[in-house]
Design an enzyme around this catalytic site. Structure first.
Site, PDB file in Angstrom:
ATOM      1  N   ALA A   1       0.839  -1.209   0.000  1.00 23.39           N
ATOM      2  CA  ALA A   1       0.000   0.000   0.000  1.00 23.39           C
ATOM      3  C   ALA A   1       0.868   1.251   0.000  1.00 23.39           C
ATOM      4  CB  ALA A   1      -0.929   0.013   1.211  1.00 23.39           C
TER       5      ALA A   1
ATOM      6  N   ARG B   1      -7.890   6.881  -1.909  1.00 26.21           N
ATOM      7  CA  ARG B   1      -7.656   8.086  -1.097  1.00 26.21           C
ATOM      8  C   ARG B   1      -7.924   9.358  -1.896  1.00 26.21           C
ATOM      9  NH1 ARG B   1      -1.200   8.989  -0.511  1.00 26.21           N
ATOM     10  NH2 ARG B   1      -0.732   8.470  -2.634  1.00 26.21           N
TER      11      ARG B   1
HETATM   12 FE1  CFM Z   1       2.601  11.066   3.985  1.00 30.16          FE
HETATM   13 FE2  CFM Z   1       1.545   8.779   3.955  1.00 30.16          FE
HETATM   14 FE3  CFM Z   1       0.392  10.951   2.794  1.00 30.16          FE
HETATM   15 FE4  CFM Z   1       0.671  10.837   5.426  1.00 30.16          FE
HETATM   16 FE5  CFM Z   1      -1.626   9.547   5.429  1.00 30.16          FE
HETATM   17 FE6  CFM Z   1      -0.818   7.516   3.966  1.00 30.16          FE
HETATM   18 FE7  CFM Z   1      -1.963   9.646   2.808  1.00 30.16          FE
HETATM   19 MO1  CFM Z   1      -3.353   7.976   4.268  1.00 30.16          MO
HETATM   20  S1  CFM Z   1       2.413   9.711   5.654  1.00 30.16           S
HETATM   21  S2  CFM Z   1       0.925  12.470   4.142  1.00 30.16           S
HETATM   22  S3  CFM Z   1      -0.770  10.944   6.962  1.00 30.16           S
HETATM   23  S4  CFM Z   1       2.124   9.817   2.259  1.00 30.16           S
HETATM   24  S5  CFM Z   1      -1.770   7.479   5.830  1.00 30.16           S
HETATM   25  S6  CFM Z   1       1.115   6.630   3.709  1.00 30.16           S
HETATM   26  S7  CFM Z   1      -2.173   7.592   2.342  1.00 30.16           S
HETATM   27  S8  CFM Z   1      -3.261  10.245   4.321  1.00 30.16           S
HETATM   28  S9  CFM Z   1      -1.261  11.158   1.415  1.00 30.16           S
END
Ligand code: CFM
Length: 542
Positions: A64, A95
């Protein structure tokens, strides 16, 4: 209803009261009270370790993190999930990452979920043949410039060699850059491992393969921004208005050629430190591009970040233009902010999200007078909590060692120092620290509770004991929280809203939070367990 406000100590012990001693021992290191000395050196937290089996975690898997998160938002790298269909399906746009191809004929594979759809037969006899066939079909239909292959758990278990398949197919189709990711779901303790795997491969196989420069005197990349709900569109507007060239975003609203030529900029800005700091570090070592932590969540934070970038370049006109622009934008949003602030002042929030938003979104809540009383990441590392200065002290365990740490040397032809030691020192003395991130805890209030890898049991205890005015998390938590009569804002997909980045995004967020908190509907909720506290069933009949 008068609200009791338990102290952080009470909350912490309540979370650990009812669990086996061994579990409590481990969890107590992951549940930390932000001490008053936080501004100096935050207390140590245990992070990036395995979830205790049996606990309902909020985390995801390595696949993921690699396919869904880092590469997923890129529109023209054709992405094939090698595995059972569910993995591809559930990592497909859930997302709400958006993209905007320049013309209607520009390649955009994001509306497709491509997978080898492995069946039992492939698990027994191997899936390499099917993967080759999938690549050939994809090339025949779409003629992509690049193909990424993403491994799911069974691929690693049966030993399919995705990398040799990629090499073989690339030899056959030399015009297509084909690369594979060993991002099997079990590769690490969370999706964080997948970020690292994605960074490594994009760095070795894509970045630096194309030498084009976009016009402009102030050229930057934006790393760790994934265009959820259109955030990247608003950020692009800001760069343009200030007269800076945003070359590549990793990876919101991005394309392959921007990645391939990303080594030609003079600064990497980093939004989500957790998911992409590896790329920033490697590009600095190989090409000499410094990186700067920025945050475009929160209007004030956005203004500060833009001005920091302008000051990095040191051009007087650019600085003046950026200051003027941010002043104007801040003034424009202030009326809405004040109205919302008057309605939300003093309310409380809890934020439990991936690896950076639990920090960034505290800014937006602060702007409308709300306090974050508890926050935590699902899978971030100690540096995201305590700041990068703890990196040398982080214990490397077997799970982290599992992920390759690339050795990177300066590129003999293309390394170019952007800032001398002296220039860096001058920047530092004016508060611009390159390659630094101070972490979440330094910016939280002294009595706040910081919890790593929160689980559903603990979440319910927090809700019962504290009853915050809003809880921020994801879809797995949403309906449980709502049944408690508490609004939940999804900070992964933004529910149906967004953008929330930049100035216009901030206004959207203020309004949304106001609407969610001040509706009276939550007082009308009767949790299903109130009337029928215990559900019973029989397993079998006599
Ligand atoms: Fe960074 Fe992420 Fe994201 Fe994140 Fe997230 Fe995520 Fe996301 Mo869900 S650390 S900012 S707080 S890339 S969990 S793995 S998918 S919101 S865009």
């Amino acid at each position: 209803m008068t609200k009791v406000t338990p102290t952080a100590e009470t909350l912490k012990s309540a979370l650990l009261d009812n669990v086996p001693i061994k579990v409590a021992r481990k969890r107590s290191k992951q549940i930390v009270i932000n001490t008053p000395a936080a501004a100096e050196k935050p207390p140590e937290i245990l992070a990036n370790v395995r979830t205790i089996p049996g606990i309902i975690t909020m985390r995801g898997c390595s696949y993921a993190g690699c396919k869904g998160v880092v590469l997923g938002p890129t529109r023209d790298i054709l992405q094939i999930t090698h595995g059972p269909i569910g993995c591809g399906f559930y990592s497909w746009l859930t997302r709400r990452n958006q993209t905007r191809p320049p013309t209607s004929d520009s390649p955009n594979y994001m509306p497709y979920a491509m997978s080898t759809d492995m069946q039992e037969e492939n698990i027994i006899f191997g899936g390499e043949k099917k993967l080759k066939k999938a690549i050939e079909e994809a090339i025949a239909i779409f003629k992509p410039k690049a193909i990424g292959i993403f491994s799911t758990c069974p691929v690693g278990l049966i030993g399919d060699d995705v990398h040799s398949v990629a090499h073989e197919m690339e030899a056959k189709y030399p015009d297509v850059n084909i690369f594979a990711f060993s991002c099997e779901g079990y590769k690490g303790v969370s999706q964080s491992a997948g970020h690292h795997i994605a960074n490594n491969k994009v760095f070795t196989d894509v970045v630096g393969t194309l030498d084009i420069k976009k016009p402009g005197a102030f050229r930057v990349n934006l790393l760790g921004e994934y265009n959820i709900g259109g955030d990247a569109f608003e950020i692009e507007r800001l760069f343009e208005a200030c007269g800076m060239t945003l070359h590549a975003t990793f990876s919101g609203n991005s394309n392959y050629e921007d990645f391939a030529s990303a080594h030609n900029v003079d600064l990497n800005t980093v939004m989500c430190h957790r998911s992409i700091n590896y790329m920033a570090e490697m590009m600095e070592k190989k090409y000499g591009i410094p990186w700067l932590k920025v945050n475009f969540i929160g209007a004030e934070a956005t203004a500060k970040s833009l001005i920091k970038i302008a000051r990095y370049f040191g051009d007087k006109d650019l600085i003046a233009r950026t200051e003027e622009f941010t002043r104007k934008e801040l003034a424009e949003i202030d009326t809405v902010r004040k109205v919302v602030r008057a309605r939300c002042e003093g309310k409380t929030a809890m934020l439990f999200v991936g690896g950076s938003r639990a920090h960034h979104y505290q800014e937006l809540f602060k702007e409308i007078g709300m306090k974050t009383i508890a926050a935590g990441y699902e899978f971030a590392h100690r540096d995201d909590y305590e700041g990068r200065d703890v990196i040398p002290d982080i214990k490397i365990d077997a799970d982290s060692r599992n992920i390759e740490e690339l050795h990177v040397d300066p590129d003999p032809d293309r390394y170019r120092e952007r800032k001398s030691e002296k220039e860096r020192a001058t920047l530092e003395s004016s508060g611009i620290r390159l390659g630094e991130y101070g972490g979440m805890m330094r910016e939280m209030s002294p009595d706040a509770l910081v919890i790593d890898d929160l689980n559903h049991y603990e979440m319910e205890r927090l809700l019962e004991l504290y009853h915050p005015d809003i809880f921020c998390a994801g879809i797995k938590e949403k309906y449980v929280v709502q049944k408690h009569g508490i609004p939940l804002k999804q900070l992964h997909s933004y529910d149906y809203g967004g953008p929330y980045a930049g100035f216009r995004g901030a206004v959207n967020f203020y309004r949304e939070i106001d609407r969610m908190i001040n509706t009276r509907v939550w007082g009308l909720v009767t949790p299903p367990w109130k009337g029928a506290p215990e559900l019973t069933a029989t397993y079998c009949w006599e």
